[in-house]
Design an enzyme around this catalytic site. Structure first.
Site, PDB file in Angstrom:
ATOM      1  N   LYS A  32      43.296  34.452  40.841  1.00  0.00           N
ATOM      2  CA  LYS A  32      43.949  35.559  40.139  1.00  0.00           C
ATOM      3  C   LYS A  32      45.283  35.137  39.524  1.00  0.00           C
ATOM      4  O   LYS A  32      45.524  35.395  38.330  1.00  0.00           O
ATOM      5  CB  LYS A  32      44.184  36.714  41.117  1.00  0.00           C
ATOM      6  CG  LYS A  32      45.004  37.849  40.557  1.00  0.00           C
ATOM      7  CD  LYS A  32      45.351  38.870  41.631  1.00  0.00           C
ATOM      8  CE  LYS A  32      46.400  38.333  42.593  1.00  0.00           C
ATOM      9  NZ  LYS A  32      46.848  39.362  43.551  1.00  0.00           N
ATOM     10  N   THR A  33      46.136  34.476  40.310  1.00  0.00           N
ATOM     11  CA  THR A  33      47.472  34.125  39.809  1.00  0.00           C
ATOM     12  C   THR A  33      47.392  33.110  38.672  1.00  0.00           C
ATOM     13  O   THR A  33      48.123  33.208  37.678  1.00  0.00           O
ATOM     14  CB  THR A  33      48.341  33.575  40.956  1.00  0.00           C
ATOM     15  OG1 THR A  33      48.390  34.537  42.008  1.00  0.00           O
ATOM     16  CG2 THR A  33      49.755  33.288  40.471  1.00  0.00           C
ATOM     17  N   ASP A 199      49.993  44.118  39.182  1.00  0.00           N
ATOM     18  CA  ASP A 199      49.191  43.415  40.177  1.00  0.00           C
ATOM     19  C   ASP A 199      48.911  44.343  41.363  1.00  0.00           C
ATOM     20  O   ASP A 199      49.621  45.321  41.583  1.00  0.00           O
ATOM     21  CB  ASP A 199      49.944  42.165  40.636  1.00  0.00           C
ATOM     22  CG  ASP A 199      49.054  41.197  41.386  1.00  0.00           C
ATOM     23  OD1 ASP A 199      47.827  41.387  41.391  1.00  0.00           O
ATOM     24  OD2 ASP A 199      49.597  40.237  41.986  1.00  0.00           O
ATOM     25  N   GLU A 200      47.876  43.996  42.145  1.00  0.00           N
ATOM     26  CA  GLU A 200      47.511  44.764  43.354  1.00  0.00           C
ATOM     27  C   GLU A 200      47.397  46.254  43.037  1.00  0.00           C
ATOM     28  O   GLU A 200      47.958  47.102  43.741  1.00  0.00           O
ATOM     29  CB  GLU A 200      48.545  44.524  44.467  1.00  0.00           C
ATOM     30  CG  GLU A 200      48.797  43.076  44.803  1.00  0.00           C
ATOM     31  CD  GLU A 200      47.627  42.406  45.531  1.00  0.00           C
ATOM     32  OE1 GLU A 200      46.577  43.064  45.726  1.00  0.00           O
ATOM     33  OE2 GLU A 200      47.747  41.228  45.882  1.00  0.00           O
ATOM     34  N   GLN A 228      40.393  45.151  49.093  1.00  0.00           N
ATOM     35  CA  GLN A 228      41.598  44.830  49.863  1.00  0.00           C
ATOM     36  C   GLN A 228      42.607  45.977  49.891  1.00  0.00           C
ATOM     37  O   GLN A 228      43.805  45.756  50.067  1.00  0.00           O
ATOM     38  CB  GLN A 228      42.250  43.571  49.289  1.00  0.00           C
ATOM     39  CG  GLN A 228      41.348  42.343  49.356  1.00  0.00           C
ATOM     40  CD  GLN A 228      42.048  41.075  48.881  1.00  0.00           C
ATOM     41  OE1 GLN A 228      42.962  40.574  49.532  1.00  0.00           O
ATOM     42  NE2 GLN A 228      41.610  40.552  47.748  1.00  0.00           N
ATOM     43  N   ARG A 567      41.562  35.193  54.644  1.00  0.00           N
ATOM     44  CA  ARG A 567      42.803  34.395  54.717  1.00  0.00           C
ATOM     45  C   ARG A 567      42.467  32.936  55.063  1.00  0.00           C
ATOM     46  O   ARG A 567      43.290  32.040  54.855  1.00  0.00           O
ATOM     47  CB  ARG A 567      43.763  34.926  55.790  1.00  0.00           C
ATOM     48  CG  ARG A 567      44.304  36.352  55.610  1.00  0.00           C
ATOM     49  CD  ARG A 567      44.813  36.628  54.229  1.00  0.00           C
ATOM     50  NE  ARG A 567      43.760  37.203  53.409  1.00  0.00           N
ATOM     51  CZ  ARG A 567      43.809  37.301  52.087  1.00  0.00           C
ATOM     52  NH1 ARG A 567      44.845  36.818  51.436  1.00  0.00           N
ATOM     53  NH2 ARG A 567      42.817  37.848  51.405  1.00  0.00           N
TER      54      ARG A 567
END
Length: 604
Positions: A32-33, A199-200, A228, A567
């Site tokens: 994503k980043t 974002d998010e 998430q 994670r």
């Protein structure tokens, strides 16, 4: 520069799309980043969009920092002009520029939950109100008209205005009020920020969504993953991302499903688990990287579980670092138990939480109150704190008398104190004024803190009383603020004392990772979001613990499990216990239903 080189087809589509409304559904570990920074670079280099015309809103400062660091190699120092910040930091920026429209001075103070509780308790105790702070808190600050609670809340709002302060939890509402009452301000930012990235998006609440809608950007790029959404207890609405195309018509939806973080075995466990949820978008993560099977273990009790973790880490292969390991759990109590076992075994470890915070030592908080008052002399809450630090200067009765004079004559409290106790206060006020002038002249946050400590002769004060531990606390904080100042400078961001004071109130717990130590990281699953580790121990997977027996939202508990599993990069260890200590009583427990769900996929 070819900004799509090395990207997969979906990532390249997100980078090059000409749509004005885009929702990028980015699964965990799907790059994503990287995709986002390449999109920003494409706009800047290929579309001639200045970074000053772009704003990127993130949910943690750590994410904002990473985004800028990755953008610099692509577009150079131009990246430093990009505003990349959290919703709260953006609200602070807007209110500093336009808060005067709402009667707010630029150097306003932000009141934390702790500050709010202190002021409200003071209001209740100083007047005839038949209510309690606990009762007001239970009402979640939503009161009926013409009640005692509403009267206390109105008094609190009046004091905020008088003290030139804003409540942290209402920062964004304040911006929405500004945009609603003064649409020309929203129009100003609409012209400045042609491109808005959020974002998010799955973690946005009603106020944040409303803020975006009021801003009504020409180009909106939403990024997130409904799998998430784990902060609904803080107001996050998974519906915000699910209904994005309805709120913003004409949206192009792009899905990133190739996971580059984890092994195939870990991704299969995550997919299996999340498929049991109903209210979600349809995505299917996949990974080409093969690895070890997910390890599922059952132990007799929490002690046996912790001992197994200690042994696994103590026997780590040569070349593997302690920081490669993370222990995740549903509750802080579970984390504390493993932490004690690791410490007893001499294994370096750190809990990522707000509990071991150098800025929360009582004397350090008093120094921050000093700085808050120096830069906002209207703030009487902080003034009342500093007149008793480092030594008590006045009695409570004297302070009450001065407060009454300040209210009756509409003058600042410190002026009322001079009027009330001229002989005793004159020297104190004179010294305080000189101290304030010396600190206000500083440009760096670290310099302001050091100068304050020097002018108060605080180290000498502690040395005379053999308080070496407090001197150590001060030295630790100075190092902490110096590091913060250096990071701000490198990112081309504000590193002034007032910027630091506002950052203190809006920072997130992942700022703890500023302390880059080779140590095992222990944290709750909520605190792990956005992070990744080579090997993860997911502990205490017992029914009633995880999922929590009191949950009213099983789908959110399952999303929390999905976050925990994803994670892990290479190895995932999932464990449960046969017994658990429940308030001093040992009880038999069953493995979490999530364990079987990870092993077997639901048939759709």
């Amino acid at each position: 520069m070819n900004l799509t080189e090395g990207l997969n087809a979906e990532q390249a589509q997100a980078v090059m799309s000409e749509s004005q409304r885009i929702l990028m559904l980015a699964g965990a570990g799907t790059g994503k980043t990287r995709t986002l920074t390449h999109r920003l670079a494409h706009l800047n280099l290929n579309c001639r969009v200045s970074t000053s015309s772009i704003i990127a809103i993130t949910f943690t400062r750590a994410a904002a920092k990473e985004m800028k660091e990755r953008l610099i190699p692509l577009i150079g120092t131009e990246a430093k002009k990009l505003i990349c910040c959290t919703f709260h930091a953006l609200a602070v920026r807007i209110l500093q520029e336009w808060g005067h429209r709402l009667g707010l001075d630029k150097q306003f103070t932000i009141y934390s939950q702790e500050d709010r509780e202190e002021v409200i308790k003071s209001i209740i105790s100083s007047a005839v109100y038949h209510t309690t702070h606990g009762r007001m808190k239970d009402m979640k600050w939503n009161f009926k008209k013409n009640t005692q609670e509403q009267a206390v809340w109105n008094e609190y709002q009046w004091q905020l205005k008088r003290f030139n302060a804003v409540d942290l939890d209402f920062l964004i509402l304040k911006v929405n009020e500004l945009f609603t009452k003064h649409p020309d301000v929203a129009q100003y930012y609409r012209k400045v920020w042609k491109y808005v990235f959020v974002d998010e998006f799955q973690d946005t609440n009603n106020e944040q969504l409303q803020s975006i809608k009021l801003l009504d950007p020409t180009n909106l790029f939403g990024i997130g993953d409904d799998f998430q959404t784990i902060y609904t207890f803080n107001g996050a609405r998974v519906e915000n991302i699910l209904e994005f195309p309805l709120e913003f018509p004409g949206t192009e939806i792009i899905k990133l499903e190739t996971n580059y973080r984890s092994t195939r075995q870990i991704i299969e466990a995550a997919n299996n688990l999340i498929r049991y949820n109903v209210n979600q978008t349809r995505k299917n993560l996949f990974s080409d990287r093969d690895g070890d099977p997910v390890k599922f273990s059952t132990y007799q009790d929490a002690d046996a579980e912790a001992n197994a973790i200690v042994k696994a880490i103590a026997d780590k292969p040569a070349g593997k670092h302690y920081s490669d390991f993370a222990v995740l759990a549903r509750t802080n109590a579970q984390i504390d138990h493993v932490y004690r076992s690791l410490k007893s075994a001499g294994i370096p470890c750190v809990i990522i939480s707000g509990s071991d915070d150098p800025l929360k030592q009582q004397d350090v908080k008093s120094l921050l109150s000093y700085l808050d008052w120096i830069f906002n002399p209207k703030d009487e809450t902080n003034f009342k704190r500093i007149i008793h630090f480092p030594e008590r200067t006045f009695t409570d009765i004297q302070l009450q008398q001065a407060e009454q004079i300040a209210i009756d004559e509409s003058i600042p409290l410190w002026k009322a104190m001079i009027r009330s106790f001229e002989n005793k206060v004159f020297q104190f006020a004179s010294n305080l004024n000189q101290l304030a002038e010396g600190v206000r002249d500083t440009y760096f946050a670290s310099d302001a803190f050091v100068r304050l400590v020097q002018q108060l002769k605080l180290k000498e004060f502690y040395a005379e009383r053999s308080l070496a531990n407090r001197i150590a606390d001060i030295e630790r904080v100075i190092t902490y603020i110096l590091y913060w100042t250096e990071r701000q400078q490198k990112a081309g961001e504000d590193h002034s004392p007032t910027a630091f004071l506002k950052w203190v109130k809006i920072r997130d717990i992942q700022e703890k990772l500023m302390e880059d130590r080779d140590a095992v990281k222990l944290m709750t699953i909520h605190g792990s979001k956005g992070l990744e580790f080579p090997e993860v121990f997911l502990i205490g997977m017992n029914e009633g613990t995880f999922p929590n027996r009191n949950t009213k939202n099983m789908e959110e508990e399952r999303r929390l499990g999905f976050v925990a599993v994803t994670r892990a990069k290479f190895k995932l260890n999932v464990s449960s216990t046969r017994t658990a200590n429940n308030w001093g009583k040992v009880e038999s427990t069953e493995p979490s239903r999530f364990i079987n769900e990870m092993k077997e996929s639901v048939i759709l």
